[in-house]
Design a protein around this motif. Structure first.
Motif, PDB file in Angstrom:
ATOM      1  N   LYS A  12      43.264  63.070  56.504  1.00 15.63           N
ATOM      2  CA  LYS A  12      43.198  64.530  56.647  1.00 15.63           C
ATOM      3  C   LYS A  12      42.851  64.936  58.075  1.00 15.63           C
ATOM      4  CE  LYS A  12      42.434  66.327  52.107  1.00 15.63           C
ATOM      5  NZ  LYS A  12      42.049  67.566  51.510  1.00 15.63           N
ATOM      6  N   GLU A  13      42.054  64.135  58.761  1.00 15.29           N
ATOM      7  CA  GLU A  13      41.648  64.460  60.127  1.00 15.29           C
ATOM      8  C   GLU A  13      42.781  64.250  61.131  1.00 15.29           C
ATOM      9  OE1 GLU A  13      36.962  63.555  60.523  1.00 15.29           O
ATOM     10  OE2 GLU A  13      38.203  61.802  59.988  1.00 15.29           O
ATOM     11  N   VAL A  14      43.620  63.267  60.883  1.00 15.21           N
ATOM     12  CA  VAL A  14      44.677  62.957  61.847  1.00 15.21           C
ATOM     13  C   VAL A  14      46.043  63.493  61.430  1.00 15.21           C
ATOM     14  CG1 VAL A  14      43.523  60.925  62.765  1.00 15.21           C
ATOM     15  CG2 VAL A  14      45.096  60.687  60.843  1.00 15.21           C
ATOM     16  N   GLN A  15      46.149  64.040  60.227  1.00 15.18           N
ATOM     17  CA  GLN A  15      47.428  64.517  59.730  1.00 15.18           C
ATOM     18  C   GLN A  15      48.070  65.566  60.653  1.00 15.18           C
ATOM     19  OE1 GLN A  15      47.296  65.940  55.709  1.00 15.18           O
ATOM     20  NE2 GLN A  15      49.515  65.907  55.485  1.00 15.18           N
ATOM     21  N   ASN A  20      52.442  66.826  64.433  1.00 12.96           N
ATOM     22  CA  ASN A  20      52.810  67.328  65.751  1.00 12.96           C
ATOM     23  C   ASN A  20      53.614  66.283  66.526  1.00 12.96           C
ATOM     24  OD1 ASN A  20      52.923  69.071  67.944  1.00 12.96           O
ATOM     25  ND2 ASN A  20      50.982  68.366  68.772  1.00 12.96           N
ATOM     26  N   ARG A  21      53.165  65.052  66.482  1.00  7.90           N
ATOM     27  CA  ARG A  21      53.860  63.965  67.183  1.00  7.90           C
ATOM     28  C   ARG A  21      55.265  63.758  66.633  1.00  7.90           C
ATOM     29  NH1 ARG A  21      52.550  59.357  70.385  1.00  7.90           N
ATOM     30  NH2 ARG A  21      54.560  58.383  70.757  1.00  7.90           N
ATOM     31  N   MET A  23      57.105  65.959  65.063  1.00  6.11           N
ATOM     32  CA  MET A  23      57.898  67.138  65.415  1.00  6.11           C
ATOM     33  C   MET A  23      58.389  67.039  66.863  1.00  6.11           C
ATOM     34  SD  MET A  23      59.133  70.021  64.348  1.00  6.11           S
ATOM     35  CE  MET A  23      58.169  70.841  63.130  1.00  6.11           C
ATOM     36  N   GLN A  24      57.515  66.630  67.772  1.00  6.88           N
ATOM     37  CA  GLN A  24      57.897  66.486  69.173  1.00  6.88           C
ATOM     38  C   GLN A  24      58.987  65.433  69.348  1.00  6.88           C
ATOM     39  OE1 GLN A  24      54.237  65.652  71.202  1.00  6.88           O
ATOM     40  NE2 GLN A  24      53.671  67.804  71.381  1.00  6.88           N
ATOM     41  N   GLU A  25      58.857  64.325  68.644  1.00  3.13           N
ATOM     42  CA  GLU A  25      59.859  63.266  68.738  1.00  3.13           C
ATOM     43  C   GLU A  25      61.208  63.744  68.205  1.00  3.13           C
ATOM     44  OE1 GLU A  25      58.397  59.691  66.906  1.00  3.13           O
ATOM     45  OE2 GLU A  25      56.767  59.487  68.356  1.00  3.13           O
ATOM     46  N   LYS A  26      61.192  64.483  67.101  1.00  2.00           N
ATOM     47  CA  LYS A  26      62.431  65.004  66.521  1.00  2.00           C
ATOM     48  C   LYS A  26      63.077  66.004  67.472  1.00  2.00           C
ATOM     49  CE  LYS A  26      65.392  65.590  63.179  1.00  2.00           C
ATOM     50  NZ  LYS A  26      66.365  64.581  62.834  1.00  2.00           N
ATOM     51  N   GLN A  27      62.281  66.885  68.064  1.00  2.07           N
ATOM     52  CA  GLN A  27      62.812  67.855  69.015  1.00  2.07           C
ATOM     53  C   GLN A  27      63.421  67.150  70.227  1.00  2.07           C
ATOM     54  OE1 GLN A  27      59.385  70.347  69.719  1.00  2.07           O
ATOM     55  NE2 GLN A  27      60.070  71.871  68.239  1.00  2.07           N
TER      56      GLN A  27
END
Length: 82
Positions: A12-15, A20-21, A23-27
Motif C-alpha cells: 500500500k505504501e509503494v503502490q 506512476n512508474r 504510467m511513465q514507462e507506458k507514455q
C-alpha cells in the motif's frame, strides 16, 4: 521493498510509486512509437549541391538584419529627422 535505512514498506505504501512508474514507462513507449511512425512516414531529401552553394555564399561576412515592425520603423525615421 526496503528503504535505504532498512525499513520494509508495504504494498500500500509503494503502490502509488509503482503505478506512476508504470504510467511513465507506458507514455515513453507510446511516444517513441509515435516518433518512429513519423520518421517512417517522412520523406526528406537533402540537395547537397544547394547546401554547398549556400554555405559558400555565407562563408563571407554575414550580418543578421531583423525587420522592425512598421510603427517602430516610422518612429525611428521621425527621430532621425529631428
Amino acid at each position: 521493498m526496503v528503504t535505504m535505512d532498512g525499513k520494509q514498506l508495504s504494498l500500500k505504501e509503494v503502490q502509488p510509486q509503482i503505478k506512476n512508474r508504470l504510467m511513465q514507462e507506458k507514455q515513453r513507449d507510446l511516444y517513441l512509437a509515435y516518433v518512429k511512425g513519423l520518421r517512417e512516414k517522412a520523406k526528406v531529401s537533402v540537395d547537397d549541391k544547394a547546401v554547398e552553394t549556400l554555405a559558400s555564399s555565407l562563408s563571407g561576412t554575414a550580418t543578421l538584419q531583423i525587420p522592425q515592425p512598421p510603427a517602430q520603423a516610422e518612429k525611428k525615421a521621425e527621430d532621425t529627422k529631428k
